[in-house]
Enzyme design. Structure first.
Site, mmCIF file in Angstrom:
data_model
loop_
_atom_site.group_PDB
_atom_site.id
_atom_site.type_symbol
_atom_site.label_atom_id
_atom_site.label_comp_id
_atom_site.label_asym_id
_atom_site.label_seq_id
_atom_site.Cartn_x
_atom_site.Cartn_y
_atom_site.Cartn_z
ATOM 1 N N SER A 40 48.240 69.848 6.091
ATOM 2 C CA SER A 40 47.105 69.554 5.204
ATOM 3 C C SER A 40 45.928 69.180 6.088
ATOM 4 C CB SER A 40 47.450 68.431 4.225
ATOM 5 O OG SER A 40 47.669 67.207 4.886
ATOM 6 N N HIS A 153 53.669 68.813 1.775
ATOM 7 C CA HIS A 153 54.815 68.481 2.626
ATOM 8 C C HIS A 153 56.148 68.619 1.889
ATOM 9 C CE1 HIS A 153 52.087 65.926 5.468
ATOM 10 N NE2 HIS A 153 51.849 67.208 5.536
ATOM 11 N N GLU A 163 51.909 61.284 0.517
ATOM 12 C CA GLU A 163 52.674 60.302 1.288
ATOM 13 C C GLU A 163 52.726 58.932 0.609
ATOM 14 O OE1 GLU A 163 51.066 60.241 5.306
ATOM 15 O OE2 GLU A 163 50.773 62.413 5.223
ATOM 16 N N GLU A 204 58.112 65.241 6.646
ATOM 17 C CA GLU A 204 58.032 64.033 7.458
ATOM 18 C C GLU A 204 59.252 63.132 7.286
ATOM 19 O OE1 GLU A 204 54.131 62.287 6.945
ATOM 20 O OE2 GLU A 204 53.191 64.003 7.931
ATOM 21 N N ASP A 241 48.903 58.032 1.098
ATOM 22 C CA ASP A 241 47.983 59.104 1.483
ATOM 23 C C ASP A 241 48.127 60.230 0.478
ATOM 24 O OD1 ASP A 241 46.422 61.068 2.529
ATOM 25 O OD2 ASP A 241 47.588 61.392 4.353
ATOM 26 N N GLU A 284 44.675 56.152 2.040
ATOM 27 C CA GLU A 284 44.073 57.172 2.911
ATOM 28 C C GLU A 284 43.751 58.419 2.091
ATOM 29 O OE1 GLU A 284 46.735 58.257 6.142
ATOM 30 O OE2 GLU A 284 45.868 60.267 6.208
ATOM 31 N N ASP A 311 40.732 60.514 6.587
ATOM 32 C CA ASP A 311 41.443 61.427 7.488
ATOM 33 C C ASP A 311 40.677 62.755 7.537
ATOM 34 O OD1 ASP A 311 43.224 63.154 8.750
ATOM 35 O OD2 ASP A 311 44.791 63.021 7.241
ATOM 36 N N LYS A 336 44.057 61.124 14.929
ATOM 37 C CA LYS A 336 45.011 62.166 15.314
ATOM 38 C C LYS A 336 44.447 62.902 16.523
ATOM 39 C CE LYS A 336 46.656 63.371 10.621
ATOM 40 N NZ LYS A 336 46.238 64.130 9.400
ATOM 41 N N HIS A 364 50.816 60.654 13.461
ATOM 42 C CA HIS A 364 51.490 61.890 13.877
ATOM 43 C C HIS A 364 50.939 63.045 13.041
ATOM 44 C CE1 HIS A 364 54.561 61.670 10.348
ATOM 45 N NE2 HIS A 364 53.384 61.236 10.007
ATOM 46 N N LYS A 387 51.337 55.553 11.640
ATOM 47 C CA LYS A 387 52.283 56.234 10.756
ATOM 48 C C LYS A 387 52.927 57.357 11.531
ATOM 49 C CE LYS A 387 49.223 59.518 8.318
ATOM 50 N NZ LYS A 387 48.923 60.112 7.001
HETATM 51 P P1 PGA Z 1 49.236 66.997 8.210
HETATM 52 O O1 PGA Z 1 49.219 65.741 7.226
HETATM 53 O O2 PGA Z 1 49.747 66.570 9.523
HETATM 54 O O3 PGA Z 1 50.128 67.966 7.488
HETATM 55 O O4 PGA Z 1 47.807 67.504 8.256
HETATM 56 C C1 PGA Z 1 49.105 64.431 7.658
HETATM 57 C C2 PGA Z 1 48.058 63.678 6.895
HETATM 58 O O5 PGA Z 1 47.435 64.221 5.950
HETATM 59 O O6 PGA Z 1 47.811 62.521 7.220
HETATM 60 ZN ZN ZN Z 2 46.135 62.208 5.719
#
Ligand code: PGA
Ligand code: ZN
Length: 427
Positions: A40, A153, A163, A204, A241, A284, A311, A336, A364, A387
């Site tokens: 995503s 996911h 999440e 995840e 999230d 988030e 994010d 990230k 991650h 996370k």
């Molecule tokens: P992604 O999702 O690693 O699949 O982009 C993680 C997030 O949205 O925080």
């Molecule tokens: Zn995110």
């Protein structure tokens, strides 16, 4: 000095190709690092270079990125001083010459950036977290464990929200926080079985039950926390999230499980209600990356009470984070490495957050490798929380395992962030 850089194509946790980079030094040291990949993704992220339709791996191969490392980047950095991280990262950025790192590939550049850093740490015989953060680095993060997976996911088989994480901030040590997380995870599994939900896991490592609303996972998690004798809110909080860019279409939020289509303002009220009813300490991507106006309203409504993390909207980019600070759009940024593509720029993003009283939430990606670089980086930068998925699946637990090793190594010097982990205090 660097004598060679060599990239290999390996598989990530979803089975897609990614790169592993080896950095060799004249003293004989060889260090490896590998690059994660998101599902995503924010549209403004640095570009991950993939081969396209070549008949290999449905176009997802990374041979072009590997050529960047083994060709141009290896030549550029031959005999470079491995400890000059900023110089190396800046030279790569210059050589690439594009704003989104699309020529050489952000995945190629990040693999080199991380491998160089690890080789440098080895060359001065320091653990990675001390090499990056200095010898006083001692802050262990609250592990925010994603125990229910939804959205992309879980292939939209479960919740719309991506999440649902538990934050065991009431533990005394990182090790205890991991144990609490694991116990809650196992309790959740037995609750799901009792309710005849399947307990296969998502990308995840969290369960992906076919719930009928986005509140239901919160109720299931509360029950699991109580089942192990802990107190929701007091011992363990909840982080969410929703990754809402994924269900934002035609300026509206589409909650498939609840058969609702909400405006930005209605979405903000929806979250306000959840925050009132559940011990949520962090939200988030509550709103979409293209709903900048909505973010100000969301932060205005909830930003004094909980951590509001951007994010997709900020993509670990100081330019967008600075705009977020200026316009009061949030009070924290997700961090990230592969959204921006070098360690130096990632550290700059964290420092910008910290200097403005913002949170920096290290993360991650949903496609991971066993590389635990982010575990060390989180301690180095003292961000207080990270996370890294569920306490399940090798590529997820390796980050938590590395943090337990670091805590053991620090001994009495270790400090667990606990209740101070978040940008807003936990009562
Ligand atoms: P992604 O999702 O690693 O699949 O982009 C993680 C997030 O949205 O925080
Ligand atoms: Zn995110």
């Amino acid at each position: 000095a660097i004598t060679s850089l060599l990239a290999h194509e390996i598989l990530d946790s979803r089975g897609h190709p990614t790169l592993e980079v080896e950095c060799s030094l004249s003293c004989g040291i060889v260090a490896r690092a590998s690059v994660p990949s998101g599902a995503s993704k924010g549209t403004r992220e640095a570009m991950e270079l993939r081969d396209g339709e070549t008949g290999r791996y449905s176009g997802l191969g990374v041979e072009k990125a590997i050529d960047s490392v083994n060709g141009e980047l290896a030549i550029l950095l031959f005999e470079a001083d491995v400890r000059d991280q900023a110089g190396i990262d800046n030279r790569m950025i210059e050589l690439d010459g594009t704003p989104d790192k699309s020529r050489l590939g952000a995945n190629a550049m990040l693999g080199v950036s991380m491998a160089v850093c690890r080789a440098a740490a080895m060359s001065v015989k320091l653990p990675l977290y001390q090499y990056i953060g200095g010898i006083s680095a001692n802050r262990l993060p609250v592990p925010c464990m994603n125990i229910i997976n939804g959205g992309v996911h879980a292939r939209w088989q479960g919740a719309d929200f991506q999440e649902f994480m538990i934050a065991p901030y009431g533990a005394d040590t990182f090790r205890d926080a991991v144990r609490w997380g694991s116990e809650i995870y196992q309790a959740l599994k037995s609750i799901l079985l009792e309710k005849h939900y399947h307990c296969a896991v998502g990308d995840e490592g969290g369960f992906a039950p076919s719930v009928s609303s986005n509140q239901e996972p919160l109720d299931l998690i509360l029950a699991a926390i109580e089942k192990v004798g802990l107190s929701p809110g007091k011992d363990v909080g909840i982080c969410m999230d929703p990754a809402s860019s994924e269900f934002f279409k035609d300026e509206k939020y589409h909650l498939r499980t609840e058969k609702k289509v909400l405006s930005s303002a209605e979405m903000v009220s929806y979250y306000a209600q959840l925050v009132k009813n559940y011990p949520i300490c962090l939200l988030e991507d509550g709103l979409s990356e293209s709903d900048w106006g909505g973010w100000a309203a969301l932060n205005n409504e909830l930003g004094d009470a909980i951590e509001i993390v951007g994010d997709d909207i900020f993509v670990t980019n100081v330019e967008y984070i600075a705009r977020g600070i200026e316009e009061n759009l949030a009070n924290s940024a997700l961090i990230k490495l592969n959204q921006i593509g070098t360690l130096t720029e990632t550290v700059d993003a964290v420092h910008l957050c910290q200097s403005c009283g913002w949170g920096a939430f290290v993360s991650h990606r949903s496609g991971e490798t066993i590389d635990s670089f982010i575990a060390d980086m989180t301690v180095a930068l003292g961000t207080g929380h990270l996370k890294a998925g569920a306490p399940c699946r090798g590529e997820r637990v390796e980050k938590y395992n590395q943090l337990m090793r670091i805590e053991d190594e620090l001994g009495d010097m270790a400090e667990f962030a606990g209740r101070d982990a978040f940008v807003r205090p936990i009562e």
